[in-house]
Design a protein around this motif. Structure first.
Motif, PDB file in Angstrom:
ATOM      1  N   GLN A 162       0.912  -1.247  -0.008  1.00 10.94           N
ATOM      2  CA  GLN A 162      -0.048   0.214   0.115  1.00 10.94           C
ATOM      3  C   GLN A 162       0.847   1.539   0.084  1.00 10.94           C
ATOM      4  OE1 GLN A 162      -1.936   0.091   4.199  1.00 10.94           O
ATOM      5  NE2 GLN A 162      -1.404  -1.732   4.217  1.00 10.94           N
ATOM      6  N   GLN A 163       0.153   2.354   0.020  1.00 13.61           N
ATOM      7  CA  GLN A 163       0.950   3.696   0.096  1.00 13.61           C
ATOM      8  C   GLN A 163       2.239   3.840   0.831  1.00 13.61           C
ATOM      9  OE1 GLN A 163       0.609   5.985  -2.425  1.00 13.61           O
ATOM     10  NE2 GLN A 163       2.676   6.843  -1.393  1.00 13.61           N
ATOM     11  N   PRO A 168       3.012   2.171  -8.153  1.00 11.80           N
ATOM     12  CA  PRO A 168       2.371   0.940  -8.022  1.00 11.80           C
ATOM     13  C   PRO A 168       2.142   0.314  -9.447  1.00 11.80           C
ATOM     14  CG  PRO A 168       0.896   2.745  -7.731  1.00 11.80           C
ATOM     15  CD  PRO A 168       2.059   3.260  -7.862  1.00 11.80           C
ATOM     16  N   TYR A 190      -4.183   4.182 -12.986  1.00  8.04           N
ATOM     17  CA  TYR A 190      -4.263   2.917 -12.027  1.00  8.04           C
ATOM     18  C   TYR A 190      -5.490   2.693 -11.335  1.00  8.04           C
ATOM     19  CZ  TYR A 190      -1.967  -0.332  -8.908  1.00  8.04           C
ATOM     20  OH  TYR A 190      -1.429  -1.543  -8.203  1.00  8.04           O
ATOM     21  N   GLN A 241      -7.592  -0.855 -10.971  1.00  4.50           N
ATOM     22  CA  GLN A 241      -8.086  -1.567  -9.726  1.00  4.50           C
ATOM     23  C   GLN A 241      -9.370  -1.943  -9.930  1.00  4.50           C
ATOM     24  OE1 GLN A 241      -6.577   1.627  -7.111  1.00  4.50           O
ATOM     25  NE2 GLN A 241      -5.419  -0.067  -6.079  1.00  4.50           N
ATOM     26  N   TYR A 254      -2.237  -2.414  -3.473  1.00  7.87           N
ATOM     27  CA  TYR A 254      -1.512  -2.612  -4.635  1.00  7.87           C
ATOM     28  C   TYR A 254      -1.169  -4.046  -4.949  1.00  7.87           C
ATOM     29  CZ  TYR A 254      -0.899   2.444  -3.779  1.00  7.87           C
ATOM     30  OH  TYR A 254      -1.200   3.626  -3.565  1.00  7.87           O
ATOM     31  N   ILE A 259       4.797  -3.285  -6.795  1.00  8.00           N
ATOM     32  CA  ILE A 259       5.355  -1.831  -6.848  1.00  8.00           C
ATOM     33  C   ILE A 259       6.708  -2.107  -7.654  1.00  8.00           C
ATOM     34  CG2 ILE A 259       6.709  -0.226  -5.309  1.00  8.00           C
ATOM     35  CD1 ILE A 259       4.878  -0.925  -2.969  1.00  8.00           C
TER      36      ILE A 259
END
Length: 405
Positions: free
Chosen positions: A79-80, A97, A212, A216, A226, A229
């Protein structure tokens, strides 16, 4: 006799039989020019293909989760926060991502093709080295879940729309469980495998980039997480170290050993590069066989020359020439023949490589090492195949030589 006199005499003897000297050099000329040509074309083709592969983003690395590990919690999924952690690692240039799905393009005109669809964010274009030919990248408003916008490769747009501008046009993508979705084309990118269409039977897959969040959505992924990466490093020489640092930091934070993996996208490229290099070496080896044949030709002509010049050898020995003088003279003639053939072969091979490279759209790559090796090999051939005739000439008995009619 000094070396300079021997050199002048050798040139004089060879120039007395210009055609025979040229025909003797022909095998060396063909062999050297073939080696130069094949190595240059091979290097140019390798540079072209590897360059095209690099445009796919090869040369960076991907971070993913080992899904075989049990009890993976949501907080451990990519994730972020993981992008932020990787961004702060020394040597990392860009992080984004990544995710790819495969769907089929369908057009009312009857066009259909397998497509590779990749979700992107603004940083992705720096990592993937996307070459935009027409239009633009996505704007901030288009990076959303329902952003049905696309950047499509030039080969696909040419096949669908011909000479008509594809910008603003729509392509239909058949998405499982979601049906057909129309995507507006905002840009046209360079097809990354255009030079390798033969591998795909002349029908390469379509390469499509979409926002993106939309990727998703059509892939039914949670917006918080995600699927992977992608990381670009500042210095490729530090790639392995940065990969290790990345996995160590992420795994330490998660508390689960081996949860995160970093995969070098360059692995496949290195294998492909190795195959091309081996093929180039093999072709050059086959071409160099003619050098051996040329060397035999040099030996044959030098033996004939010894037979023709027996009286000359006898006279020179009678007036004081030593065995080493006779040996050196014939050896110099042999080396002059092969080195001259090598120089002509280098020039002929270089010009041929230049013309063929231009015709094929390749970069001309002639390595200095190949040129030096070619000259060295030419000289060695002169020495190796000239020693026996020269030795035979030097050992002639002057009395017997003078009796020969």
């Amino acid at each position: 006799m000094n070396f300079l006199e021997l050199l002048k005499m050798a040139f004089s003897n060879l120039l007395s039989y210009k055609m025979r000297s040229f025909l003797t050099m022909l095998g060396i000329i063909i062999g050297i020019s073939a080696v130069i040509l094949m190595s240059a074309i091979g290097a140019g083709a390798q540079d072209k293909i590897v360059g095209d592969l690099n445009k796919l983003g090869i040369g960076n690395f991907d971070v993913s989760i080992d899904n075989s590990i049990d009890n993976i919690k949501n907080r451990n999924r990519l994730q972020q926060k993981h992008i932020d952690m990787i961004t702060n690692i020394s040597g990392v240039e860009s992080v984004a991502p990544t995710g790819t799905v495969r769907h089929r393009i369908e057009m009312s005109s009857g066009f259909g093709n397998f497509s590779i669809i990749t979700g992107v964010v603004p940083a992705s274009f720096n990592i993937e080295n996307t070459q935009l030919l027409k239009g633009r990248y996505f704007n901030s408003e288009e990076y959303r879940k329902t952003g049905y916008f696309a950047i499509v490769d030039d080969v696909t747009t040419a096949r669908i729309f011909g000479d008509e501008s594809p910008l603003g046009q729509k392509i239909t993508i058949r998405i499982k469980d979601l049906g057909n979705k129309d995507y507006v084309i905002v840009g046209v990118s360079k097809n990354p495998v255009a030079s390798m269409t033969g591998i795909f039977g002349g029908n390469s897959p379509s390469f499509i980039l979409i926002p993106y969040q939309n990727y998703q959505y059509i892939s039914k992924l949670d917006e918080k997480y995600y699927s992977g990466i992608k990381v670009k490093v500042s210095d490729p020489n530090e790639l392995s170290q940065i990969m290790d640092n990345t996995t160590n930091i992420l795994n330490k934070e998660s508390g689960i050993a081996g949860l995160y993996r970093a995969v070098n996208s360059n692995t496949g490229l290195e294998q492909f590069n190795s195959i091309l290099s081996m093929l180039s070496i093999f072709v050059s080896f086959v071409a160099s066989v003619s050098l051996f044949v040329g060397g035999i030709g040099v030996m044959n002509i030098m033996l004939v020359s010894v037979t023709e010049r027996i009286r000359e050898i006898g006279l020179r020995k009678a007036i004081g020439a030593k065995n080493k003088d006779i040996l050196l003279q014939f050896l110099i003639e042999s080396i002059i023949l092969t080195v001259s053939g090598g120089v002509i072969g280098i020039l002929l091979g270089s010009v041929s490589a230049f013309l063929i490279s231009n015709a094929l759209g390749l970069v001309l790559i002639i390595k200095v090492s190949i040129l030096l090796i070619s000259i060295t090999v030419s000289m060695l051939i002169g020495v190796i195949f000239g020693v026996y005739p020269a030795s035979k000439a030097s050992k002639l008995n002057p009395i017997d030589a003078l009796r020969v009619d």
